[in-house]
Design an enzyme around this catalytic site. Structure first.
Site, PDB file in Angstrom:
ATOM      1  N   ARG A  18      -8.428 154.406 107.369  1.00  0.00           N
ATOM      2  CA  ARG A  18      -9.909 154.172 105.700  1.00  0.00           C
ATOM      3  C   ARG A  18     -10.348 153.291 106.275  1.00  0.00           C
ATOM      4  O   ARG A  18     -11.741 153.790 105.285  1.00  0.00           O
ATOM      5  CB  ARG A  18      -8.656 153.990 105.700  1.00  0.00           C
ATOM      6  CG  ARG A  18      -7.605 154.332 105.266  1.00  0.00           C
ATOM      7  CD  ARG A  18      -6.030 153.851 104.722  1.00  0.00           C
ATOM      8  NE  ARG A  18      -5.478 152.959 105.347  1.00  0.00           N
ATOM      9  CZ  ARG A  18      -3.887 152.734 104.972  1.00  0.00           C
ATOM     10  NH1 ARG A  18      -3.866 152.820 104.005  1.00  0.00           N
ATOM     11  NH2 ARG A  18      -3.038 151.691 106.191  1.00  0.00           N
ATOM     12  N   ASN A 173       6.988 138.350 104.012  1.00  0.00           N
ATOM     13  CA  ASN A 173       6.344 138.086 105.448  1.00  0.00           C
ATOM     14  C   ASN A 173       4.763 138.267 105.542  1.00  0.00           C
ATOM     15  O   ASN A 173       3.957 139.647 105.338  1.00  0.00           O
ATOM     16  CB  ASN A 173       7.078 139.175 105.946  1.00  0.00           C
ATOM     17  CG  ASN A 173       6.714 138.429 107.804  1.00  0.00           C
ATOM     18  OD1 ASN A 173       5.783 137.567 107.617  1.00  0.00           O
ATOM     19  ND2 ASN A 173       6.697 139.562 108.486  1.00  0.00           N
ATOM     20  N   LYS A 337     -41.991 133.917 109.925  1.00  0.00           N
ATOM     21  CA  LYS A 337     -41.012 134.240 110.956  1.00  0.00           C
ATOM     22  C   LYS A 337     -41.298 133.978 112.725  1.00  0.00           C
ATOM     23  O   LYS A 337     -42.650 134.147 112.985  1.00  0.00           O
ATOM     24  CB  LYS A 337     -40.996 135.800 110.769  1.00  0.00           C
ATOM     25  CG  LYS A 337     -39.935 136.865 112.493  1.00  0.00           C
ATOM     26  CD  LYS A 337     -40.993 137.595 112.954  1.00  0.00           C
ATOM     27  CE  LYS A 337     -41.915 137.330 114.578  1.00  0.00           C
ATOM     28  NZ  LYS A 337     -43.004 138.269 115.459  1.00  0.00           N
ATOM     29  N   ASN A 363     -53.304 123.315 104.896  1.00  0.00           N
ATOM     30  CA  ASN A 363     -52.959 124.411 103.455  1.00  0.00           C
ATOM     31  C   ASN A 363     -52.976 125.783 104.059  1.00  0.00           C
ATOM     32  O   ASN A 363     -54.511 126.098 104.107  1.00  0.00           O
ATOM     33  CB  ASN A 363     -53.461 123.746 102.608  1.00  0.00           C
ATOM     34  CG  ASN A 363     -53.809 124.411 101.006  1.00  0.00           C
ATOM     35  OD1 ASN A 363     -52.379 123.961 100.197  1.00  0.00           O
ATOM     36  ND2 ASN A 363     -54.067 125.610 100.512  1.00  0.00           N
TER      37      ASN A 363
HETATM   38  C1  UD1 Z   1       3.469 144.116 108.949  1.00  0.00           C
HETATM   39  C2  UD1 Z   1       5.152 143.631 109.059  1.00  0.00           C
HETATM   40  C3  UD1 Z   1       5.920 142.740 107.764  1.00  0.00           C
HETATM   41  C4  UD1 Z   1       4.449 142.034 106.918  1.00  0.00           C
HETATM   42  C5  UD1 Z   1       3.009 142.944 107.035  1.00  0.00           C
HETATM   43  C6  UD1 Z   1       2.401 141.748 106.586  1.00  0.00           C
HETATM   44  C7  UD1 Z   1       6.375 144.180 110.881  1.00  0.00           C
HETATM   45  C8  UD1 Z   1       7.033 145.048 111.586  1.00  0.00           C
HETATM   46  N1  UD1 Z   1       6.220 144.510 110.082  1.00  0.00           N
HETATM   47  O1  UD1 Z   1       3.455 145.108 108.638  1.00  0.00           O
HETATM   48  O2  UD1 Z   1       6.905 142.332 107.793  1.00  0.00           O
HETATM   49  O3  UD1 Z   1       4.585 142.124 105.915  1.00  0.00           O
HETATM   50  O4  UD1 Z   1       2.882 143.267 108.672  1.00  0.00           O
HETATM   51  O5  UD1 Z   1       1.197 141.884 106.190  1.00  0.00           O
HETATM   52  O6  UD1 Z   1       5.824 143.727 112.098  1.00  0.00           O
HETATM   53  N2  UD1 Z   1      -0.504 146.508 115.946  1.00  0.00           N
HETATM   54  C9  UD1 Z   1      -0.473 146.903 117.086  1.00  0.00           C
HETATM   55  N3  UD1 Z   1       0.091 147.681 117.852  1.00  0.00           N
HETATM   56  C10 UD1 Z   1       1.138 147.928 116.708  1.00  0.00           C
HETATM   57  C11 UD1 Z   1       1.581 148.181 115.865  1.00  0.00           C
HETATM   58  C12 UD1 Z   1       0.766 146.937 114.882  1.00  0.00           C
HETATM   59  O7  UD1 Z   1      -1.231 145.540 117.587  1.00  0.00           O
HETATM   60  O8  UD1 Z   1       1.980 148.665 118.160  1.00  0.00           O
HETATM   61  C13 UD1 Z   1      -0.860 145.374 114.922  1.00  0.00           C
HETATM   62  C14 UD1 Z   1      -2.009 146.716 113.829  1.00  0.00           C
HETATM   63  O9  UD1 Z   1      -3.423 147.082 114.431  1.00  0.00           O
HETATM   64  C15 UD1 Z   1      -1.588 145.695 113.022  1.00  0.00           C
HETATM   65  C16 UD1 Z   1      -0.286 144.243 112.954  1.00  0.00           C
HETATM   66  O10 UD1 Z   1      -0.351 144.744 113.950  1.00  0.00           O
HETATM   67  O11 UD1 Z   1      -3.436 144.106 113.086  1.00  0.00           O
HETATM   68  C17 UD1 Z   1       0.890 145.094 112.171  1.00  0.00           C
HETATM   69  O12 UD1 Z   1       0.381 146.349 112.111  1.00  0.00           O
HETATM   70  P1  UD1 Z   1       1.005 147.657 110.405  1.00  0.00           P
HETATM   71  O13 UD1 Z   1       1.107 148.501 111.627  1.00  0.00           O
HETATM   72  O14 UD1 Z   1       0.277 147.104 110.085  1.00  0.00           O
HETATM   73  O15 UD1 Z   1       2.273 146.570 109.998  1.00  0.00           O
HETATM   74  P2  UD1 Z   1       2.943 146.411 108.653  1.00  0.00           P
HETATM   75  O16 UD1 Z   1       3.814 147.488 108.313  1.00  0.00           O
HETATM   76  O17 UD1 Z   1       1.752 145.839 107.385  1.00  0.00           O
END
Ligand code: UD1
Ligand code: CA
Length: 453
Positions: A18, A173, A337, A363
């Site tokens: 996005r 969370n 610079k 100056n």
């Molecule tokens: C997650 C939390 C949710 C919380 C929210 C806050 C979980 C299951 N859920 O949801 O409770 O309220 O964050 O923003 O943890 N990522 C990986 N590998 C993966 C999946 C995710 O590295 O396989 C990383 C993503 O890049 C991201 C982060 O983990 O930085 C969170 O993953 P995302 O899928 O965005 O979780 P949410 O659904 O937002």
């Protein structure tokens, strides 16, 4: 608490699209610093010595970038995006080394507060096995809900798995979790993928730990701690919050900001007390300002060092390597610079100074240009202490003007000028008596003749 060892695991795999960008999401910047680097800084500020960065498959750009801001971090690759618990387990080798505290953070949640991390670590020190940093919001949609029973946290339910009743819960969370190192692998290995998304949820360790009778705690932090960035609108929102925090911090440390909402800091701006910053000033990276300086409106400053009681702007542009010593002045529409402007020297109007030294109390007249570039190479201009450069002069580098040297206005100086010498680098003026009037008559007659025929 500082004696407790701590590993921070930063999840940065699983990029959304996005941002509509060729740049990985977590490398987009806030205050000039990649958002994942903000997370690293927060972890370090909370006393976390070791860092594990979980990146996605083929994330070479990430790995290279990470080395710059987190040279100590170890990168782990999560081959497939199977959920947050799975991502944490990509760093199994690091977790197995044995730490007292383990912090899990998201690389796209850049505004986490070191104090929230420290508070979570404190709960671990007091015996908790899992600490969840929650926040309250009127609009909880998309977040995992904190399920409490008799005042105790017993589970986190992801939005998609919530009952209608659970969806009404506004305690969520934030995504930041602290786990006691000695329980971490045991808890993580029990996480399954039976849920709406078919993912291994990190959040499931709460229910697993609670069922084992371990102590699970929720702390509360502000919404910013949970602000995850998924598009450039949210990036701008985070930038706004960061800037507001930094402005407040600057003002509380003794800096006057007349219109704080119009001043933009870089992540590393250093600015001393009793400095006054007028409206609409931009600080790029690498700026250091001592005490008592005045930065006038509409100045653009990056990579510059500004000593105490200097006066800059309005409309000044200081570029990397600008080094203003005590009480130096760089006024309106001047660009500096890679140049030292020594104590009390004045560069007041409409001037370009590049690759130069300007001696103390010299100056520099309006419209002076150091001609430092021949299209291929840069050359140096040295101006001695107390020199006077008349307005609208061009100093063609390499060239030096001695101490106390005096350059006549409108000069083009191509040869060095010794100490205390006077140099004219322009044609001598000729004044012809009565010739002005004669010329006017000639021109007006010619114009009349053209009109007739
Ligand atoms: C997650 C939390 C949710 C919380 C929210 C806050 C979980 C299951 N859920 O949801 O409770 O309220 O964050 O923003 O943890 N990522 C990986 N590998 C993966 C999946 C995710 O590295 O396989 C990383 C993503 O890049 C991201 C982060 O983990 O930085 C969170 O993953 P995302 O899928 O965005 O979780 P949410 O659904 O937002
Ligand atoms: Ca998210």
């Amino acid at each position: 608490m500082s004696q407790r060892s701590c590993l921070s695991i930063i999840l940065a795999a699983g990029e959304g699209t996005r941002m509509k960008s060729a740049v990985p999401k977590v490398l987009h910047t806030i205050a000039g610093l990649p958002m994942v680097a903000h997370v690293v800084k927060a972890a370090e500020a909370a006393g976390s010595g070791e860092l594990a960065l979980v990146i996605g498959h083929g994330a070479d750009e990430m790995r290279k970038a990470a080395l710059k801001f987190a040279p100590k971090a170890e990168a782990f690759v999560q081959e497939k995006r199977l959920g947050t618990a799975h991502a944490v387990l990509a760093a199994r080798a690091a977790i197995s080394k044995g730490y007292d505290d383990i912090l899990v953070m998201f690389g796209d949640t850049p505004l986490i507060d070191p104090e929230a991390l420290a508070a979570a670590r404190l709960k671990l020190a007091e015996g908790a096995a899992v600490v969840v940093v929650g926040f309250r919001t009127e609009n909880p949609s998309g977040y995992g809900r904190l399920i409490e029973k008799a005042g105790r946290l017993v589970a986190i339910r992801e939005e998609k798995d919530c009952s209608d009743e659970e969806k009404k819960i506004t305690f969520c969370n934030g995504g930041l979790m602290a786990v006691a190192g000695r329980h971490a692998l045991n808890l993580l290995d029990q996480v399954g993928s039976k849920n709406a998304k078919g993912e291994y949820y990190l959040t499931d360790i709460v229910e697993i730990a609670a069922a084992q009778g371990l102590d699970v705690v929720a702390t509360e932090a502000s919404f910013e701690n949970a602000l995850g960035i998924n598009n450039r609108a949210e990036l701008a929102q985070a930038e706004g919050i960061w800037q507001a925090r930094r402005r407040r911090e600057a003002m509380l440390s003794g800096v006057t900001l007349i219109a704080p909402e119009t001043v933009f800091f870089s992540h590393d701006t250093e600015i001393g007390a009793d400095t006054i910053v007028e409206p609409n000033v931009w600080f790029g990276p690498g700026v250091k300002i001592a005490t008592g300086a005045k930065i006038h409106a509409f100045s653009h400053i990056e990579g510059a060092t500004i000593a105490s009681n200097c006066d800059v702007g309005p409309f000044a542009r200081l570029r990397p390597g600008a080094d203003l010593r005590t009480k130096a002045k760089v006024g309106n529409f001047c660009e500096v610079k890679q140049a030292i402007v020594e104590e009390g020297a004045k560069v007041n109007h409409l001037t370009y100074i590049g690759d130069a030294r300007i001696g103390a109390r010299a100056n520099i007249g309006a419209g002076t240009i150091t001609c430092n570039y021949d299209g291929y190479s840069k050359f140096f201009t040295d101006i001695g202490e107390g020199a006077f450069i008349g307005s609208n002069s061009s100093l063609v580098a390499p060239v030096s003007i001695g101490k106390g040297g005096y350059i006549a206005s409108g000069s083009v100086i191509t040869e060095s000028v010794p100490d205390d010498a006077l140099a004219f680098g322009r044609a001598r003026q000729r004044t012809l008596a009565g010739k002005g009037k004669e010329l006017r008559e000639r021109f007006s007659q010619a114009a009349a003749a053209r009109k007739k025929g």
